[in-house]
Scaffold this motif. Structure first.
Motif, short mmCIF file in Angstrom:
data_model
loop_
_atom_site.label_atom_id
_atom_site.label_comp_id
_atom_site.label_asym_id
_atom_site.label_seq_id
_atom_site.Cartn_x
_atom_site.Cartn_y
_atom_site.Cartn_z
N GLU A 63 -10.86 -22.83 19.50
CA GLU A 63 -9.69 -23.85 19.45
C GLU A 63 -10.31 -24.10 17.60
N GLY A 64 -11.55 -24.89 17.35
CA GLY A 64 -11.80 -25.31 16.27
C GLY A 64 -11.35 -24.20 14.86
N PHE A 65 -11.37 -22.79 15.09
CA PHE A 65 -11.57 -22.15 13.82
C PHE A 65 -10.11 -21.40 13.50
N GLU A 66 -9.75 -22.05 12.17
CA GLU A 66 -8.61 -21.96 11.61
C GLU A 66 -8.62 -20.81 11.11
N GLU A 124 -5.57 -19.61 9.90
CA GLU A 124 -4.78 -19.56 8.28
C GLU A 124 -5.71 -18.81 7.13
N ALA A 125 -7.36 -20.27 7.71
CA ALA A 125 -7.97 -19.44 6.40
C ALA A 125 -8.93 -19.18 6.34
N GLN A 126 -8.34 -17.64 7.42
CA GLN A 126 -9.02 -16.35 7.05
C GLN A 126 -8.33 -15.17 7.74
N GLY A 174 -18.93 -9.73 8.24
CA GLY A 174 -18.92 -10.22 6.50
C GLY A 174 -19.25 -11.40 5.31
N PRO A 175 -18.79 -11.42 4.28
CA PRO A 175 -19.91 -11.86 3.55
C PRO A 175 -20.27 -13.36 4.04
N PRO A 176 -20.64 -13.95 3.56
CA PRO A 176 -21.49 -15.43 3.74
C PRO A 176 -20.31 -16.82 3.61
N GLY A 177 -20.26 -17.95 4.68
CA GLY A 177 -19.38 -18.77 5.01
C GLY A 177 -17.78 -18.21 5.72
N VAL A 178 -17.90 -17.39 5.79
CA VAL A 178 -16.57 -16.89 6.41
C VAL A 178 -15.91 -16.86 7.85
N LYS A 200 -18.45 -16.34 11.01
CA LYS A 200 -19.35 -15.41 11.31
C LYS A 200 -20.15 -16.11 12.54
N THR A 201 -21.04 -17.06 12.07
CA THR A 201 -21.74 -17.69 12.53
C THR A 201 -21.11 -18.50 14.16
N HIS A 202 -19.76 -19.50 13.42
CA HIS A 202 -18.99 -19.91 14.05
C HIS A 202 -18.46 -19.29 15.31
N GLY A 223 -29.93 -8.76 7.58
CA GLY A 223 -29.12 -8.14 6.27
C GLY A 223 -29.30 -9.04 5.71
N TYR A 224 -30.02 -10.61 5.74
CA TYR A 224 -30.07 -11.30 4.69
C TYR A 224 -31.36 -10.96 3.97
N LEU A 225 -32.30 -10.50 4.89
CA LEU A 225 -33.29 -9.60 4.23
C LEU A 225 -33.83 -8.45 5.02
N TYR A 264 -15.78 -19.89 3.43
CA TYR A 264 -15.06 -21.90 4.08
C TYR A 264 -16.06 -22.34 3.56
N ARG A 265 -17.31 -22.91 3.40
CA ARG A 265 -17.57 -23.66 3.12
C ARG A 265 -17.37 -23.78 1.45
N LEU A 266 -17.01 -23.03 0.74
CA LEU A 266 -16.71 -23.02 -0.61
C LEU A 266 -15.36 -23.77 -0.78
N PRO A 275 -30.21 -16.57 1.33
CA PRO A 275 -30.28 -16.64 2.38
C PRO A 275 -29.34 -17.97 2.02
N ILE A 276 -28.84 -18.60 3.46
CA ILE A 276 -28.27 -19.69 3.48
C ILE A 276 -29.05 -20.90 4.07
N PRO A 277 -28.94 -21.79 2.86
CA PRO A 277 -29.46 -23.19 3.68
C PRO A 277 -29.20 -23.85 4.48
N GLU A 296 -26.89 -25.82 4.95
CA GLU A 296 -24.66 -26.04 5.38
C GLU A 296 -24.34 -25.23 6.31
N VAL A 297 -25.63 -23.93 7.25
CA VAL A 297 -24.79 -23.62 8.50
C VAL A 297 -23.98 -24.05 9.77
P1 ADP Z 1 -21.28 -17.07 8.30
O1 ADP Z 1 -21.96 -17.25 9.36
O2 ADP Z 1 -20.10 -16.27 8.24
O3 ADP Z 1 -21.98 -17.59 6.98
P2 ADP Z 1 -20.55 -19.57 9.22
O4 ADP Z 1 -19.68 -19.60 10.99
O5 ADP Z 1 -21.61 -20.45 8.79
O6 ADP Z 1 -20.46 -18.36 7.98
O7 ADP Z 1 -18.97 -20.83 8.93
C1 ADP Z 1 -19.63 -21.58 7.07
C2 ADP Z 1 -18.91 -23.72 8.38
O8 ADP Z 1 -17.58 -22.88 7.76
C3 ADP Z 1 -19.33 -23.64 9.09
O9 ADP Z 1 -19.20 -24.92 9.06
C4 ADP Z 1 -17.97 -23.15 9.76
O10 ADP Z 1 -18.31 -23.75 11.00
C5 ADP Z 1 -16.89 -23.40 9.03
N1 ADP Z 1 -15.74 -22.10 9.20
C6 ADP Z 1 -15.94 -21.24 8.35
N2 ADP Z 1 -14.87 -20.70 8.71
C7 ADP Z 1 -14.28 -21.91 9.28
C8 ADP Z 1 -13.23 -21.18 9.90
N3 ADP Z 1 -12.06 -20.22 9.88
N4 ADP Z 1 -11.72 -22.16 10.26
C9 ADP Z 1 -12.61 -23.08 10.80
N5 ADP Z 1 -14.08 -23.77 10.19
C10 ADP Z 1 -14.68 -22.25 9.71
#
Ligand code: ADP
Ligand code: MG
Length: 297
Positions: free
Chosen positions: A97-100, A102-104, A131-135, A137-139, A195-197, A262-264, A291-293, A296-297
């Motif tokens: 539910e918390g995943f936007e 529209e942002a991706q 996918g690249p960092p911050g998109v 994936k971990t979420h 794949g980060y290292l 998404y972070r940037l 690697p992501i600090p 920030e993750v």
């Molecule tokens: P990745 O694992 O691909 O590097 P993350 O899942 O760690 O990216 O995302 C980085 C931060 O941005 C996290 O706090 C995550 O919850 C948030 N985030 C990323 N994409 C979205 C999205 N589409 N909607 C809401 N939050 C997002």
């Protein structure tokens, strides 16, 4: 008089016999103890409130009993859920539910919602998030993992580095078999940040052992910043990479996420970050990503 010889009117299979008021009083006094013995802790703790509410709603006895049992069932389910979440070791709380979406835009919402039903976990299929960092994936890994746990599956979250570190250490200590069995156990194993290292070939081989151990037994949800055709570099061995991919992709759903971090994006919005002229806003795209600090993750 010893208790055993007492005339008792406690409920029997045939129902309660005509009870002396004193006998009922004795049972009421023992109610807390009986509820404890039956491990009905929620009923014991909430009894006064539950009875008051049942009376206020003018429930009949059967309705009241159902109402009271429901409180215990809800509490037990909550406990099971929170224990399973703890065991899963999610690094933070994220939800679908918390995943936007529209942002991706490269992600098809229907596909993710379908994965949210966890049919793939029931079937023992795998999911690969690329996918690249911050998109996100971990979420998505955490959100899908939580969905699986909520549906009663066991899950464990780990990073590729942590997993491989544990396997290498276990091999050195002669406990590899035990470790492999441990990682093979949860119905869903989530492996973040492959794949980060790059890995030593020996580590790649251990990873292969784990994947083949889980093959067609339990699901793997894995994320990587490197496309699969670069995984031979990640594993430092073409043959091992091919063998891993063969098993991982056999029954699998691959979600490739393109687009900006998404972070940037958040930082740009808040004015803290301005993209460098001519530079990509997504660090590491197309190359080996840094690697992501942790914060920030
Ligand atoms: P990745 O694992 O691909 O590097 P993350 O899942 O760690 O990216 O995302 C980085 C931060 O941005 C996290 O706090 C995550 O919850 C948030 N985030 C990323 N994409 C979205 C999205 N589409 N909607 C809401 N939050 C997002
Ligand atoms: Mg991540």
């Amino acid at each position: 008089m010893p208790r055993t010889t007492q005339k008792t009117s406690a409920p029997t299979r045939g129902g309660m016999t005509a009870a002396e008021p004193a006998e009922i009083q004795r049972l009421v006094e023992d109610l807390d103890g009986m509820l404890s013995r039956l491990r009905l802790g929620a009923i014991r703790e909430q009894l006064d409130g539950l009875l008051e509410e049942a009376a206020r709603r003018q429930l009949n006895l059967r309705e009241a009993l159902a109402w009271i049992c429901a409180a215990e069932v809800a509490s037990k389910e909550q406990r099971r859920l929170s224990m399973a979440m703890t065991i899963a070791h999610f690094p933070f709380v994220r939800t679908l539910e918390g995943f936007e979406f529209e942002a991706q835009p490269s992600i098809e919402p229907g596909k993710i919602r379908d994965l949210g039903t966890c049919r793939w976990v029931a079937n023992g299929d795998n999911v690969v998030l690329l996918g690249p960092p911050g998109v996100g994936k971990t979420h998505l890994e955490v959100a899908l993992g939580r969905e699986a746990v909520a549906r009663g599956y066991t899950a464990q979250f780990t990073t590729a580095m942590e997993l491989i570190g544990a396997l290498v250490k276990a091999q050195q200590q002669g406990t590899l078999e035990m470790r492999l069995a441990q990682y093979a156990k949860p119905k869903l194993l989530i492996i973040d940040e492959l794949g980060y290292l790059p890995l030593e070939p020996e580590a790649g081989h251990l990873f292969f052992q784990l994947i083949s151990r889980r093959y067609e037994q339990g699901s793997v949800l894995i994320s990587s910043n490197r496309p699969v055709d670069e995984w031979d570099e990640v594993f430092g061995d073409q043959v091992v990479a091919a063998a891993i991919l063969d098993r991982l992709l056999h029954h699998s759903h691959v979600v490739t996420i393109r687009g900006d971090s998404y972070r940037l994006r958040e930082k740009r919005r808040s004015g803290l970050f301005r993209p460098q002229a001519g530079g990509s806003s997504s660090a590491g795209i197309g190359g080996v990503a840094p690697p992501i600090p942790a914060e920030e993750v």
